[in-house]
Design a protein around this motif. Structure first.
Motif, short mmCIF file in Angstrom:
data_model
loop_
_atom_site.label_atom_id
_atom_site.label_comp_id
_atom_site.label_asym_id
_atom_site.label_seq_id
_atom_site.Cartn_x
_atom_site.Cartn_y
_atom_site.Cartn_z
N UNK A 128 -2.84 13.77 0.33
CA UNK A 128 -4.05 13.82 -0.51
C UNK A 128 -3.80 14.40 -1.89
N UNK A 129 -2.87 15.34 -2.00
CA UNK A 129 -2.65 15.95 -3.32
C UNK A 129 -2.09 14.94 -4.31
N UNK A 130 -1.13 14.17 -3.84
CA UNK A 130 -0.58 13.16 -4.72
C UNK A 130 -1.65 12.14 -5.06
N UNK A 131 -2.40 11.74 -4.05
CA UNK A 131 -3.39 10.69 -4.27
C UNK A 131 -4.42 11.12 -5.33
N UNK A 132 -4.82 12.38 -5.28
CA UNK A 132 -5.87 12.78 -6.22
C UNK A 132 -5.33 13.18 -7.58
N UNK B 283 16.12 8.20 -9.29
CA UNK B 283 16.73 9.17 -8.38
C UNK B 283 16.06 10.54 -8.51
N UNK B 284 15.73 10.94 -9.72
CA UNK B 284 15.06 12.23 -9.93
C UNK B 284 13.71 12.27 -9.22
N UNK B 285 13.04 11.12 -9.17
CA UNK B 285 11.71 11.06 -8.53
C UNK B 285 11.80 10.44 -7.13
N UNK B 286 12.97 10.53 -6.55
CA UNK B 286 13.20 9.97 -5.22
C UNK B 286 12.14 10.45 -4.22
N UNK B 287 11.49 9.52 -3.56
CA UNK B 287 10.44 9.79 -2.56
C UNK B 287 9.21 10.47 -3.15
N UNK B 288 9.09 10.50 -4.47
CA UNK B 288 7.94 11.11 -5.13
C UNK B 288 7.16 10.09 -5.95
N UNK B 289 7.86 9.27 -6.72
CA UNK B 289 7.20 8.28 -7.58
C UNK B 289 8.06 7.03 -7.66
N UNK B 290 7.42 5.92 -7.94
CA UNK B 290 8.15 4.67 -8.15
C UNK B 290 8.37 4.45 -9.64
N UNK C 288 4.61 16.07 -3.82
CA UNK C 288 4.92 15.99 -2.39
C UNK C 288 5.78 14.78 -2.07
N UNK C 289 6.60 14.93 -1.02
CA UNK C 289 7.29 13.77 -0.47
C UNK C 289 6.23 12.84 0.12
N UNK C 290 6.51 11.55 0.13
CA UNK C 290 5.52 10.63 0.70
C UNK C 290 5.48 10.72 2.23
N UNK C 291 6.59 11.11 2.85
CA UNK C 291 6.62 11.32 4.29
C UNK C 291 7.45 12.57 4.58
N UNK C 292 7.34 13.11 5.81
CA UNK C 292 8.01 14.40 6.08
C UNK C 292 9.51 14.37 5.84
N UNK C 293 10.03 15.49 5.35
CA UNK C 293 11.47 15.67 5.27
C UNK C 293 12.02 15.70 6.69
N UNK C 294 13.22 15.17 6.89
CA UNK C 294 13.73 15.04 8.26
C UNK C 294 13.84 16.40 8.96
N UNK D 151 0.88 -1.16 0.00
CA UNK D 151 0.00 0.00 0.00
C UNK D 151 0.92 1.21 0.00
N UNK D 152 0.91 1.95 -1.04
CA UNK D 152 1.83 3.08 -1.14
C UNK D 152 1.09 4.32 -1.59
N UNK D 153 1.69 5.46 -1.31
CA UNK D 153 1.08 6.70 -1.77
C UNK D 153 1.75 7.18 -3.05
N UNK D 154 2.85 6.56 -3.42
CA UNK D 154 3.57 7.08 -4.58
C UNK D 154 2.94 6.64 -5.89
#
Lengths: 266, 266
Positions: free
Chosen positions: A259-263, A33-40, A225-231, A4-7
């Protein structure tokens, strides 16, 4: 798929030039790498395949109706094998020019049918360095190497033009790698390592062109958006706060997390 | 996830050393190439994260009970940030040694609970080159750079040992990168580019160790089936035959396509 992923997913469908794109300096890995933490980035490259064979696996990978969440984008990168010449060593891979265009259209339509909002990006085959191909054949087989080229740059160019033409007809973006690469002096050895497959520099061209096309089509990594908060956004004393700050519960509802990524993109 | 696929997944969970593993020469990209057409490498690296923060996202990514197909394997690569020193610049990331081990155990247990057959592979943090860290800080901040190291190799070593110990207690495989790297003369500059993150050579060490561990645990790429026929197995005159030859229909039932992979590894 298994998680289950948000990316959102960006699928790379193609032949060996796609299959090998995670080797050192490869365009697929660079895209990941360009889409790191944004897309798979999901690689579906099949060495040696042409559009005719690709059609045989399409329904296995993406049956219609499609039960899961469709990818946000797919790159379709065929033609290098379709353009193999009849009567030569690689003739098994040859697909006649009109059929190549027809098959490509089928592949694009398949994805559009699966998801009307999917971004389909066509990529025309790279140019062929006939001298490089010959040297490569000799390095493998010596005097027993084939005497006549199995591909020519001119013929591959006719396939590239059909690919570009189809993209125009279907009003989808297209990267004309065949033309782009030949605009650089010395493209033969700079971009191609065996007259057909890409060097690291050749991979960099494809990577940068794909990035530009995705950016132009509203799928820029910078705007996702990042899938989880930046450190840096995490409070050391209360780390849980950052994980709740985007209207997200910690209930395991991943769609609510970004939600923005999801929609927009899934 | 978005696609119906036959490939098992190998998830890479960790901090920046995992997040950056698709850069040029990165161990994640190399792994994707090693498992080309056999498994999907899914990167879940979160720069700056420690085990405490990782626990906060675990349930978002892999809720239990897990609805989808669980990954075949997961690498868990934390410790470089947990080992940041209290009272120094990166103290926000510090996690006390006993909690680090406890958190790691929680993470492993989470995956085992999700799927009893999942292969969980622990990776201990790499060594720290304190001189390299200092040079890096000076290159960024000049005279304003922190005077005291934010990490030491000795302290990170105590975290690595806890990771190794936990793996023994839980009877799962572990790669002790901290120890392995220090067995090579000049490891400080050879394997680490800023005293903490990996050079291409350092990435190659992790890649080769992960491959060895996966091979040893029954997940060798060589023994896994391709998801679709190799091009040499395709009859040019009757290409559809190869796509039906493994007891597979063309009905879109992907699980039937490669039954061995489906039953053993997913």
């Amino acid at each position: 798929m298994a998680m289950a992923v948000v990316r959102p997913q960006i699928v790379l469908l193609g032949d060996s030039i796609t299959e090998q794109s995670f080797r050192r300096g490869g365009w697929g890995a660079a895209l990941a790498d360009s889409y790191s933490r944004k897309a798979d980035i999901v690689v579906r490259g099949y060495g040696g395949y042409n559009t005719r064979w690709a059609l045989l696996l399409l329904h296995h990978l993406w049956p219609i109706p499609f039960a899961g969440t469709a990818p946000a984008a797919v790159t379709i990168f065929f033609g290098a094998n379709d353009a193999a010449l009849l009567g030569r060593q690689s003739e098994k891979q040859h697909v006649p020019l009109p059929e190549y265009k027809h098959n490509l259209r089928q592949i694009v339509s398949h994805f559009k049918q699966m998801s009307p909002s999917i971004l389909v990006l066509l990529i025309a085959p790279p140019p062929v360095d006939e001298d490089g191909r010959e040297q490569y054949a000799k390095s493998l087989y010596g005097d027993k190497a084939r005497k006549l080229p199995e591909r020519t740059n001119e013929v591959t160019g006719t396939y590239a033009r059909q690919c570009v033409e189809l993209a125009q007809e279907m009003q989808i973006p297209c990267i004309d790698v065949w033309t782009v690469m030949q605009q650089t002096e010395g493209w033969q050895k700079l971009f191609l390592r065996d007259g057909l497959h890409l060097t690291e520099e050749g991979n960099a061209v494809v990577h940068s062109e794909v990035l530009r096309a995705l950016n132009g089509a509203g799928l820029a990594a910078e705007e996702m958006q990042l899938d989880f908060p930046h450190h840096s956004a995490i409070d050391g004393a209360h780390p849980e706060k950052a994980f709740q700050s985007q209207g997200c519960s910690s209930s395991g509802n991943v769609d609510a997390f970004c939600p923005e990524i999801a929609s927009n993109h899934i």
